[in-house]
Design a protein around this motif. Sequence first.
Motif, PDB file in Angstrom:
ATOM      1  N   LEU A  46      37.364  45.316  46.128  1.00  0.00           N
ATOM      2  CA  LEU A  46      37.263  45.893  44.831  1.00  0.00           C
ATOM      3  C   LEU A  46      37.109  47.560  45.017  1.00  0.00           C
ATOM      4  CD1 LEU A  46      34.031  44.302  43.190  1.00  0.00           C
ATOM      5  CD2 LEU A  46      36.916  43.817  41.810  1.00  0.00           C
ATOM      6  N   ASN A  47      37.630  47.652  45.456  1.00  0.00           N
ATOM      7  CA  ASN A  47      37.416  49.256  45.799  1.00  0.00           C
ATOM      8  C   ASN A  47      38.912  49.608  45.767  1.00  0.00           C
ATOM      9  OD1 ASN A  47      35.265  51.328  46.354  1.00  0.00           O
ATOM     10  ND2 ASN A  47      36.233  52.533  47.834  1.00  0.00           N
ATOM     11  N   PHE A  65      39.671  46.729  37.815  1.00  0.00           N
ATOM     12  CA  PHE A  65      38.323  46.563  39.278  1.00  0.00           C
ATOM     13  C   PHE A  65      37.110  45.762  38.153  1.00  0.00           C
ATOM     14  CE2 PHE A  65      34.252  48.832  39.337  1.00  0.00           C
ATOM     15  CZ  PHE A  65      33.642  48.687  39.678  1.00  0.00           C
ATOM     16  N   HIS A  68      37.461  41.810  37.830  1.00  0.00           N
ATOM     17  CA  HIS A  68      36.879  41.117  39.131  1.00  0.00           C
ATOM     18  C   HIS A  68      35.826  41.332  38.893  1.00  0.00           C
ATOM     19  CE1 HIS A  68      40.868  39.523  39.896  1.00  0.00           C
ATOM     20  NE2 HIS A  68      41.479  40.381  39.527  1.00  0.00           N
ATOM     21  N   TYR A  69      34.621  42.823  38.382  1.00  0.00           N
ATOM     22  CA  TYR A  69      33.500  43.174  38.483  1.00  0.00           C
ATOM     23  C   TYR A  69      32.712  42.598  37.670  1.00  0.00           C
ATOM     24  CZ  TYR A  69      29.176  46.152  39.234  1.00  0.00           C
ATOM     25  OH  TYR A  69      28.041  46.368  39.611  1.00  0.00           O
ATOM     26  N   GLU A  70      32.752  42.050  36.763  1.00  0.00           N
ATOM     27  CA  GLU A  70      32.452  41.742  35.472  1.00  0.00           C
ATOM     28  C   GLU A  70      31.054  41.216  35.516  1.00  0.00           C
ATOM     29  OE1 GLU A  70      33.186  41.519  30.546  1.00  0.00           O
ATOM     30  OE2 GLU A  70      34.792  40.409  31.493  1.00  0.00           O
ATOM     31  N   ARG A  72      29.622  40.731  38.154  1.00  0.00           N
ATOM     32  CA  ARG A  72      28.770  40.901  39.041  1.00  0.00           C
ATOM     33  C   ARG A  72      28.271  41.851  37.903  1.00  0.00           C
ATOM     34  NH1 ARG A  72      31.436  42.920  44.379  1.00  0.00           N
ATOM     35  NH2 ARG A  72      28.644  43.968  44.471  1.00  0.00           N
ATOM     36  N   LEU A 121      31.187  51.262  44.230  1.00  0.00           N
ATOM     37  CA  LEU A 121      30.023  50.046  44.038  1.00  0.00           C
ATOM     38  C   LEU A 121      29.173  51.206  44.517  1.00  0.00           C
ATOM     39  CD1 LEU A 121      31.102  46.846  43.456  1.00  0.00           C
ATOM     40  CD2 LEU A 121      30.395  49.017  41.656  1.00  0.00           C
TER      41      LEU A 121
END
Length: 397
Positions: A46-47, A65, A68-70, A72, A121
Amino acid sequence: MDTAWTWELSGYCAKYSFLTEPKGLNMREVERIFQLDPEPPVHENLNDYIIKAVQRRELRWFSFFLHHYENRLNGRIRRFLLREGLDRYDPERFLDYKMGCVLAMLDCLRGYDPAQGADFLTYAHHFIGNALLTCRMQEEAGSFENVDEYKAVRGIAWLYNQSGQSEQATIQKYAQKNGCTEETAVRFLALVKQNRSRVPFYQTVQDEDSEETGEDVSRDDHWDYAEILWNGIQAEAVREAFEKLNYREQTLLEKRNAICMTCGRVSPISTRLTFEELAVLFEGSTASGAERAYRKAVEHLACLLTEARVLHMIRLKRKSQTKRKKKIAAAVYLYQVDNDGEWGEISFDFEAGTAEIIRLAEWDTTVSKKFAKQAIYHLQTSPNHNLPKDGIMIFEI
């Protein structure tokens, strides 16, 4: 950071500012608000999206980003709202908290330096926690100067409840632990009292900076007994209903939810008894038997509180379903209001994310249809592989 990059960040905030205005969004839409179609490029880490956003000064990589992070991020917000005793299925509130977190991450993006070796994060985690607390602070009855003061007030409220000591002893302990004067501690405790006397502060994990606190914040039902008792419902009415239960039901509720009905003290959820331990408490029972007995006790108390007009109750019963690829594609549910009257009927198309009210239940409101809408939100936000065959929903009047 150069001026162009700053302006692009501001433009990104403006682009999504419309989301903070109520638009009749449902929970499914709110939880997928940053999903892109077509899907963005895939990176293992993700980074990598953040690094490209910083290096190229292009916020489309930040959008990738978020895509894909939503999930979490949704999970972190849900856990926070759960610990606070708030409605996790209120789309407007959920979206407010979510946008607060996204704006906090955008602020962090300004100062993030990948060369320092920390993932974005990790760097932003504390700030996301502060964003959640800021949203919560703005909903409180009291007035706080800033989020740091709010944290301090939560801290002394938590200590006061957990210690079971007098106010003076709590003030001295807090002042010693936090290196402040007793006068400051007195002011913080006074703010607690001004804000409210029964507080979800007390059930909240003290370490707000850690996403994994070690506390089991899962719930057996969509209604939690301790949460209802101390989250605005008339405590006297709850006690009266509780006294109508038999000894076994009272013990199951107190031990499983780590609460004492005599003094009202709510202990850490980690101290609650497991169903195996409850089975030992009542000889001759099994863990599954203790769990069934607990659920019946919850339902019995809910019925008593509904009769006392303290709570609303919705009963759900699945009438039929259609499966495709081991998932429920469509279903028809019956629902009943306040444990009385004729059942209503709602048809769901889970693939399309739509629902149709076929028939209103007796006692449902014909204009706002608030009970049917509660049932729809509940079922549409349940995992498709775990949709209930039947059950009850509880919420405050």
